[in-house]
Design a protein around this motif. Structure first.
Motif, mmCIF file in Angstrom:
data_model
loop_
_atom_site.group_PDB
_atom_site.id
_atom_site.type_symbol
_atom_site.label_atom_id
_atom_site.label_comp_id
_atom_site.label_asym_id
_atom_site.label_seq_id
_atom_site.Cartn_x
_atom_site.Cartn_y
_atom_site.Cartn_z
ATOM 1 N N PHE A 122 58.507 -22.614 -95.870
ATOM 2 C CA PHE A 122 57.089 -22.282 -95.757
ATOM 3 C C PHE A 122 56.884 -20.930 -95.075
ATOM 4 C CE2 PHE A 122 52.930 -22.328 -93.736
ATOM 5 C CZ PHE A 122 52.131 -22.668 -94.804
ATOM 6 N N ASN A 137 44.314 -31.139 -89.833
ATOM 7 C CA ASN A 137 43.180 -32.056 -89.792
ATOM 8 C C ASN A 137 43.089 -32.724 -88.428
ATOM 9 O OD1 ASN A 137 41.309 -32.322 -91.718
ATOM 10 N ND2 ASN A 137 42.422 -33.819 -92.957
ATOM 11 N N LEU A 186 51.207 -29.941 -93.327
ATOM 12 C CA LEU A 186 50.364 -29.023 -92.556
ATOM 13 C C LEU A 186 48.890 -29.404 -92.661
ATOM 14 C CD1 LEU A 186 51.872 -25.479 -93.114
ATOM 15 C CD2 LEU A 186 51.917 -26.871 -91.062
ATOM 16 N N MET A 187 48.468 -29.785 -93.876
ATOM 17 C CA MET A 187 47.073 -30.200 -94.042
ATOM 18 C C MET A 187 46.760 -31.357 -93.104
ATOM 19 S SD MET A 187 46.621 -30.301 -98.135
ATOM 20 C CE MET A 187 47.419 -29.089 -99.148
ATOM 21 N N GLY A 188 47.669 -32.335 -93.077
ATOM 22 C CA GLY A 188 47.449 -33.495 -92.208
ATOM 23 C C GLY A 188 47.421 -33.089 -90.750
ATOM 24 N N ILE A 190 48.199 -23.373 -86.216
ATOM 25 C CA ILE A 190 49.036 -23.456 -87.420
ATOM 26 C C ILE A 190 50.504 -23.336 -87.035
ATOM 27 C CG2 ILE A 190 49.613 -22.368 -89.617
ATOM 28 C CD1 ILE A 190 46.735 -21.391 -89.803
ATOM 29 N N GLN A 191 50.766 -22.369 -86.143
ATOM 30 C CA GLN A 191 52.147 -22.146 -85.716
ATOM 31 C C GLN A 191 52.717 -23.411 -85.069
ATOM 32 O OE1 GLN A 191 54.643 -19.936 -86.657
ATOM 33 N NE2 GLN A 191 53.090 -18.390 -86.327
ATOM 34 N N VAL A 203 57.865 -26.643 -100.595
ATOM 35 C CA VAL A 203 56.567 -26.044 -100.285
ATOM 36 C C VAL A 203 55.482 -27.118 -100.320
ATOM 37 C CG1 VAL A 203 54.767 -24.504 -101.174
ATOM 38 C CG2 VAL A 203 57.122 -23.711 -101.063
ATOM 39 N N HIS A 204 55.570 -27.978 -101.330
ATOM 40 C CA HIS A 204 54.565 -29.034 -101.464
ATOM 41 C C HIS A 204 54.549 -29.941 -100.241
ATOM 42 C CE1 HIS A 204 51.913 -31.802 -103.557
ATOM 43 N NE2 HIS A 204 52.655 -32.782 -103.083
ATOM 44 N N TRP A 246 43.175 -29.386 -85.516
ATOM 45 C CA TRP A 246 42.254 -28.259 -85.555
ATOM 46 C C TRP A 246 40.832 -28.723 -85.814
ATOM 47 C CZ3 TRP A 246 41.781 -23.647 -83.798
ATOM 48 C CH2 TRP A 246 40.840 -22.774 -84.324
ATOM 49 N N PHE A 247 40.637 -29.541 -86.841
ATOM 50 C CA PHE A 247 39.278 -29.885 -87.221
ATOM 51 C C PHE A 247 38.682 -30.964 -86.340
ATOM 52 C CE2 PHE A 247 40.938 -27.920 -91.094
ATOM 53 C CZ PHE A 247 39.980 -26.935 -91.232
ATOM 54 N N ARG A 298 53.191 -28.109 -97.181
ATOM 55 C CA ARG A 298 51.738 -27.911 -97.231
ATOM 56 C C ARG A 298 50.992 -29.216 -96.975
ATOM 57 N NH1 ARG A 298 50.458 -22.723 -99.359
ATOM 58 N NH2 ARG A 298 48.286 -23.307 -99.324
ATOM 59 N N LEU A 301 43.350 -20.453 -84.075
ATOM 60 C CA LEU A 301 43.746 -21.063 -85.345
ATOM 61 C C LEU A 301 45.193 -20.724 -85.670
ATOM 62 C CD1 LEU A 301 43.151 -22.409 -88.126
ATOM 63 C CD2 LEU A 301 42.378 -20.191 -88.897
ATOM 64 N N GLY A 302 45.537 -19.439 -85.487
ATOM 65 C CA GLY A 302 46.910 -19.007 -85.751
ATOM 66 C C GLY A 302 47.905 -19.796 -84.922
ATOM 67 N N THR A 359 55.076 -18.069 -97.030
ATOM 68 C CA THR A 359 53.684 -17.807 -96.675
ATOM 69 C C THR A 359 53.530 -16.649 -95.699
ATOM 70 O OG1 THR A 359 53.427 -20.187 -96.818
ATOM 71 C CG2 THR A 359 51.545 -18.934 -96.007
#
Lengths: 186, 75
Positions: free
Chosen positions: A140, A180, A175-177, A125-126, A168-169, A183-184, A172, A121-122, A144
């Protein structure tokens, strides 16, 4: 198929944090990890002419880094006796009961899988962070990962707080996209 | 009453524990009736948890510059 090319000038920007995370998970010491990443970059430069272009730049660097990590463990274990597995029985309670059996891996436990998953996961994200626009990733990471205060970041980058929060917004949301997708879904 | 832009800003601040008590209440009320922001808030929180779980490390700008320098000298 187009062959991959090496571009050493961008290595630090693109891969330093990724390789660093990879290494910290294996040697659990930030200072040693940093040195190993540095050595990896230097070895990469040295053997750049051997790069065939079949793998991506990052995969190739990881391959070098793996050797560095192994060499590191060889080096610290080279003194005789250091490589032994040692068990310490200190307390009274160790003298009784099934102490050896208790130290055998628990077949039902999934704790060790968690550690592996968290490391992956790390890295995911990286990887997503490295895909962000430079300014967003800088803000970020400082906020973070390094946990700097809003004020410090503003001073260092010469921006104002509302600027920072917009950055930041965006980071973030991106990153969420990205997570998704990478990772998911996989 | 706050708009969605303000709500998302507070939500982001909240991820770094920088939202004031009053702001958090404003956000809470906004989330009651705004589905979009509620979803965003949920995902944002999840991202924070993921980042904590991922045990992230990074090198400082100074350390990266030092690396670049060593590479330059090496060539």
């Amino acid at each position: 198929m187009t062959a991959n090319q090496l571009n050493p000038d961008s290595w630090v920007d693109l891969y330093a944090d990724y390789l660093f995370n990879y290494t910290v998970a294996r040697v659990s010491d930030a200072e040693i990890a940093k040195d190993l990443v540095q050595e990896t970059f230097l070895s990469g430069l040295k053997s750049a002419k051997n790069f065939k272009g079949t793998a991506s730049e990052r995969t190739w660097l990881i391959a070098i880094l793996k050797r560095k990590v192994i060499d590191h463990y060889r080096k610290i274990n080279s003194k005789k006796g250091k490589a032994e597995v040692r068990m310490n029985y200190s307390g009274q309670s160790d003298a009784e009961g099934d102490w050896l059996e208790e130290r055998v891996a628990d077949p039902i436990s999934t704790l060790e899988n968690d550690a592996i998953e968290n490391e992956e996961l790390g890295l995911a994200i990286q990887e997503c962070i490295s895909l962000l626009p430079k300014k967003q990733s800088a803000v970020f990471v400082m906020k973070t990962i390094r946990g700097l205060s809003t004020e410090d970041i503003c001073n260092e980058l010469g921006i104002n707080p509302s600027n920072l929060w917009v950055m930041v917004h965006r980071a973030r949301t991106n990153l969420m996209g990205c997570l998704n997708e990478n990772w998911f879904k996989s | 009453m706050i708009n969605c832009e303000k709500a998302s800003e507070i939500c982001n601040k909240k991820q770094y524990r920088e939202a004031s008590f009053l702001e958090q209440i404003k956000l809470g009320i906004h989330l009651l009736y705004c589905k979009t922001c509620a979803t965003f808030s949920k995902r944002n929180k999840k991202l924070t948890i993921l980042c904590e779980k991922g045990n992230l490390h990074s090198l400082s700008i100074a350390e990266k510059n030092a690396m670049r320098e060593k590479m330059q000298n090496f060539i």
